[in-house]
Design a protein around this motif. Sequence first.
Motif, PDB file in Angstrom:
ATOM      1  N   THR A 195       0.836  -1.378  -0.021  1.00 13.26           N
ATOM      2  CA  THR A 195      -0.001  -0.013   0.037  1.00 13.26           C
ATOM      3  C   THR A 195       0.844   1.455  -0.017  1.00 13.26           C
ATOM      4  O   THR A 195       0.549   2.253  -0.806  1.00 13.26           O
ATOM      5  CB  THR A 195      -1.020   0.303   0.992  1.00 13.26           C
ATOM      6  OG1 THR A 195      -1.809  -1.345   1.260  1.00 13.26           O
ATOM      7  CG2 THR A 195      -1.711   1.283   1.101  1.00 13.26           C
ATOM      8  N   ASP A 196       1.997   1.215   0.611  1.00 16.10           N
ATOM      9  CA  ASP A 196       2.619   2.469   0.937  1.00 16.10           C
ATOM     10  C   ASP A 196       3.256   2.579  -0.367  1.00 16.10           C
ATOM     11  O   ASP A 196       3.767   3.762  -0.919  1.00 16.10           O
ATOM     12  CB  ASP A 196       3.882   2.116   1.866  1.00 16.10           C
ATOM     13  CG  ASP A 196       4.390   3.373   2.416  1.00 16.10           C
ATOM     14  OD1 ASP A 196       4.028   4.630   1.950  1.00 16.10           O
ATOM     15  OD2 ASP A 196       5.772   3.306   3.054  1.00 16.10           O
ATOM     16  N   MET A 197       4.286   1.601  -1.133  1.00 14.74           N
ATOM     17  CA  MET A 197       4.772   1.948  -2.327  1.00 14.74           C
ATOM     18  C   MET A 197       3.844   2.292  -3.528  1.00 14.74           C
ATOM     19  O   MET A 197       4.319   3.195  -4.208  1.00 14.74           O
ATOM     20  CB  MET A 197       5.767   0.821  -2.671  1.00 14.74           C
ATOM     21  CG  MET A 197       5.059  -0.523  -3.036  1.00 14.74           C
ATOM     22  SD  MET A 197       5.872  -2.069  -3.206  1.00 14.74           S
ATOM     23  CE  MET A 197       6.747  -2.382  -1.545  1.00 14.74           C
ATOM     24  N   MET A 199       1.075   4.015  -2.851  1.00 20.22           N
ATOM     25  CA  MET A 199       0.977   5.527  -2.736  1.00 20.22           C
ATOM     26  C   MET A 199       2.202   6.438  -3.057  1.00 20.22           C
ATOM     27  O   MET A 199       1.769   7.476  -3.552  1.00 20.22           O
ATOM     28  CB  MET A 199       0.572   5.618  -1.202  1.00 20.22           C
ATOM     29  CG  MET A 199       0.043   6.713  -0.888  1.00 20.22           C
ATOM     30  SD  MET A 199      -1.831   7.118  -1.785  1.00 20.22           S
ATOM     31  CE  MET A 199      -2.641   5.764  -1.105  1.00 20.22           C
ATOM     32  N   HIS A 200       3.202   5.858  -2.614  1.00 23.06           N
ATOM     33  CA  HIS A 200       4.469   6.719  -3.154  1.00 23.06           C
ATOM     34  C   HIS A 200       4.315   6.846  -4.956  1.00 23.06           C
ATOM     35  O   HIS A 200       4.785   8.052  -5.222  1.00 23.06           O
ATOM     36  CB  HIS A 200       5.760   5.995  -3.136  1.00 23.06           C
ATOM     37  CG  HIS A 200       5.990   5.804  -1.528  1.00 23.06           C
ATOM     38  ND1 HIS A 200       6.836   5.158  -0.971  1.00 23.06           N
ATOM     39  CD2 HIS A 200       5.550   6.604  -0.411  1.00 23.06           C
ATOM     40  CE1 HIS A 200       6.959   5.114   0.133  1.00 23.06           C
ATOM     41  NE2 HIS A 200       6.091   6.110   0.662  1.00 23.06           N
ATOM     42  N   THR A 201       3.913   6.023  -5.498  1.00 21.81           N
ATOM     43  CA  THR A 201       3.692   6.233  -6.851  1.00 21.81           C
ATOM     44  C   THR A 201       2.496   7.228  -7.248  1.00 21.81           C
ATOM     45  O   THR A 201       2.571   7.821  -8.020  1.00 21.81           O
ATOM     46  CB  THR A 201       3.394   4.730  -7.659  1.00 21.81           C
ATOM     47  OG1 THR A 201       4.283   3.778  -7.034  1.00 21.81           O
ATOM     48  CG2 THR A 201       3.720   4.815  -9.145  1.00 21.81           C
ATOM     49  N   THR A 268      -1.900  12.974   0.873  1.00 24.20           N
ATOM     50  CA  THR A 268      -2.124  11.834   1.561  1.00 24.20           C
ATOM     51  C   THR A 268      -1.126  11.442   2.661  1.00 24.20           C
ATOM     52  O   THR A 268      -1.424  11.027   3.728  1.00 24.20           O
ATOM     53  CB  THR A 268      -2.393  10.498   0.621  1.00 24.20           C
ATOM     54  OG1 THR A 268      -3.541  10.998  -0.398  1.00 24.20           O
ATOM     55  CG2 THR A 268      -3.160   9.499   1.378  1.00 24.20           C
ATOM     56  N   HIS A 269       0.052  11.525   2.162  1.00 22.32           N
ATOM     57  CA  HIS A 269       1.076  11.076   3.232  1.00 22.32           C
ATOM     58  C   HIS A 269       1.124  12.204   4.402  1.00 22.32           C
ATOM     59  O   HIS A 269       1.399  11.728   5.575  1.00 22.32           O
ATOM     60  CB  HIS A 269       2.622  11.394   2.524  1.00 22.32           C
ATOM     61  CG  HIS A 269       3.058  10.022   2.248  1.00 22.32           C
ATOM     62  ND1 HIS A 269       2.437   9.305   0.971  1.00 22.32           N
ATOM     63  CD2 HIS A 269       4.005   9.156   2.722  1.00 22.32           C
ATOM     64  CE1 HIS A 269       3.175   8.042   0.883  1.00 22.32           C
ATOM     65  NE2 HIS A 269       3.933   7.981   1.819  1.00 22.32           N
ATOM     66  N   GLN A 270       1.025  13.619   4.093  1.00 24.79           N
ATOM     67  CA  GLN A 270       1.030  14.564   5.221  1.00 24.79           C
ATOM     68  C   GLN A 270      -0.152  14.070   6.078  1.00 24.79           C
ATOM     69  O   GLN A 270       0.103  14.372   7.216  1.00 24.79           O
ATOM     70  CB  GLN A 270       1.063  15.728   4.616  1.00 24.79           C
ATOM     71  CG  GLN A 270       2.225  15.946   3.935  1.00 24.79           C
ATOM     72  CD  GLN A 270       2.922  17.592   3.920  1.00 24.79           C
ATOM     73  OE1 GLN A 270       2.461  18.302   4.699  1.00 24.79           O
ATOM     74  NE2 GLN A 270       3.368  17.970   2.833  1.00 24.79           N
ATOM     75  N   THR A 282       0.525   1.613  11.814  1.00 20.82           N
ATOM     76  CA  THR A 282       1.287   1.203  10.647  1.00 20.82           C
ATOM     77  C   THR A 282       1.153   2.219   9.477  1.00 20.82           C
ATOM     78  O   THR A 282       0.089   2.553   8.941  1.00 20.82           O
ATOM     79  CB  THR A 282       1.089  -0.216  10.008  1.00 20.82           C
ATOM     80  OG1 THR A 282       1.435  -1.104  11.304  1.00 20.82           O
ATOM     81  CG2 THR A 282       1.959  -0.668   9.062  1.00 20.82           C
ATOM     82  N   HIS A 283       2.203   2.976   8.970  1.00 24.31           N
ATOM     83  CA  HIS A 283       1.900   3.954   8.031  1.00 24.31           C
ATOM     84  C   HIS A 283       1.246   3.442   6.688  1.00 24.31           C
ATOM     85  O   HIS A 283       0.315   4.227   6.292  1.00 24.31           O
ATOM     86  CB  HIS A 283       3.441   4.300   7.568  1.00 24.31           C
ATOM     87  CG  HIS A 283       3.700   5.168   6.429  1.00 24.31           C
ATOM     88  ND1 HIS A 283       3.117   6.397   6.450  1.00 24.31           N
ATOM     89  CD2 HIS A 283       4.382   4.722   5.120  1.00 24.31           C
ATOM     90  CE1 HIS A 283       3.346   6.992   5.387  1.00 24.31           C
ATOM     91  NE2 HIS A 283       4.025   6.166   4.429  1.00 24.31           N
ATOM     92  N   GLY A 284       1.672   2.492   6.127  1.00 22.30           N
ATOM     93  CA  GLY A 284       0.979   1.950   5.108  1.00 22.30           C
ATOM     94  C   GLY A 284      -0.653   1.864   5.354  1.00 22.30           C
ATOM     95  O   GLY A 284      -1.398   2.144   4.402  1.00 22.30           O
ATOM     96  N   GLY A 286      -2.435   3.283   7.559  1.00 22.77           N
ATOM     97  CA  GLY A 286      -2.886   4.921   7.445  1.00 22.77           C
ATOM     98  C   GLY A 286      -3.161   5.405   6.377  1.00 22.77           C
ATOM     99  O   GLY A 286      -4.260   6.461   6.185  1.00 22.77           O
ATOM    100  N   LEU A 287      -2.278   5.190   5.173  1.00 21.49           N
ATOM    101  CA  LEU A 287      -2.603   5.589   4.028  1.00 21.49           C
ATOM    102  C   LEU A 287      -4.030   5.235   3.210  1.00 21.49           C
ATOM    103  O   LEU A 287      -4.674   5.975   2.806  1.00 21.49           O
ATOM    104  CB  LEU A 287      -1.362   5.446   2.912  1.00 21.49           C
ATOM    105  CG  LEU A 287      -0.009   6.044   3.509  1.00 21.49           C
ATOM    106  CD1 LEU A 287       1.211   5.359   2.713  1.00 21.49           C
ATOM    107  CD2 LEU A 287      -0.086   7.537   2.991  1.00 21.49           C
ATOM    108  N   ALA A 288      -3.984   3.853   3.435  1.00 23.79           N
ATOM    109  CA  ALA A 288      -5.457   3.291   2.959  1.00 23.79           C
ATOM    110  C   ALA A 288      -6.517   3.973   3.784  1.00 23.79           C
ATOM    111  O   ALA A 288      -7.556   4.060   2.916  1.00 23.79           O
ATOM    112  CB  ALA A 288      -5.363   1.739   2.931  1.00 23.79           C
TER     113      ALA A 288
HETATM  114 ZN    ZN Z   1       4.935   6.346   2.448  1.00 20.72          ZN
END
Ligand code: ZN
Length: 405
Positions: A195-197, A199-201, A268-270, A282-284, A286-288
């Motif tokens: 999910t994190d990677m 979202m980086h994209t 979304t990251h901020q 967990t960061h990922g 949280g992004l979802a």
């Molecule tokens: Zn991230």
Amino acid sequence: MKDFNYYAPTEVVFGERSEEQVAALVKKYGGTKVLVHYGGMSAVRSGLLDKICGLLDEGGVPFVKLGGVVPNPRLSLAREGIELCRREDIDFILAVGGGSVIDSAKCIAYGVCMEGDVWDLYLGKAEAPATMLPVASVLTIPAAGSEMSEASVITNEEGDVKLGYSNNLSRPKFAIMNPRRTFTLPPYQTAAGVTDMMMHTMERYFTLDSDMDLTTDLAEAVLRRMKAAVFDVLKNPEDYRQRAQIMWGGSIAHNGLTGCGIHDDWATHQLEHELSGMFDVTHGAGLAAVWPSWARYVLSDLTDGPAIHATRLSRFVRFAVNVMDVPNDFADPDGTAQKGIEAMERFYHAIGMPINIKELIGRDITDEEIKEMTRKCSRDYTATCGAFKVLKADDMEAIYRMARG
Ligand code: ZN
Ligand code: NZQ
């Protein structure tokens, strides 16, 4: 088209025997005495830590160890590491772990070479450093992309403040990546990492610039490949081929390649950093929990005029069709875009990720907590975030409210 510099100096050493090169690589990049930095028990249990220490011994590279990095790495341990490095005359830091260990290593590496308090860098109060200790990693979880990135994100326990600091100096010298080491990842960490990677994209894909087509093509390839591979490794955690796709994907997603020639977003990251700062999630994941609400808010926004709305809409349609496999309904672009967001939510649920804050933290978030996150995310109502849609404090609060679940 936006001009760009692409700088990705990290030597990637990828494959089943990659660890064997560790001592030679440390020496190649000037290390004569190493801090081996690691997290909780995973690298101890798997035998990786002992293997790396044994290889350094054999290669005649002296080292000291400092473990105990936790997810959302803490400033207090980094401060301990700075003291240890000064006391022991350390000149190279080797992170054995994931984004949290690598980010803690970067923080220590800055601090050792600074006169003042390293936290001032993250607060934006200190001048950019002229030098820092070299950092490298033996990666155990593909997710944050810190193994090639210029960023580090640290949590100060006093006030639960999570802040990032970016500087090209901190791009690691080398990254050792053995996909076999990721077989032991629990499903939740595997899914949060993907999910994190992704979202980086996506933070780069959702841009108002549309003229660097190759960047967009690359981003879609990364997203589609990660989306497929994650199901294979959740079914069979020892699928080397698919673990390898994900491991390389995590680095490509955050080494700048999918951001060339465009203005990236990062809203979304901020928004998420306040969640993991406050709730230690967990960061990922949280992004979802935030992204679907960010997407719906931005897609429905008309305040920046019809031309910008149309550009945003066409990007969401492209995402729906090219990434999420939604049929393109040319008569109803908004419907197609909405279906893309819904498909992303179904994907998150299918891999065990939350799609709102209630699912993330297991209870209703309070109004006070939303206001506190808004205050922190807007740096006491002084800062905006995002570029695809510039979010002011009111927008941030509205998105947190939409995401409460
Ligand atoms: Zn991230
Ligand atoms: O502590 P141990 O026991 O090692 O367990 C870890 C940890 O609990 C476990 N783990 C790691 N490798 C494993 C394993 N368990 C079994 N087998 C393995 N091979 O996984 C858990 C998570 O580790 P962590 O390092 O926290 O994960 P990740 O790589 O997702 O890093 C998250 C941190 O990176 C920051 C995040 O905010 C968060 O603090 N980010 C850093 C970025 C950067 N520097 O460029 C960008 C990102 O957007 C992100 O913000």
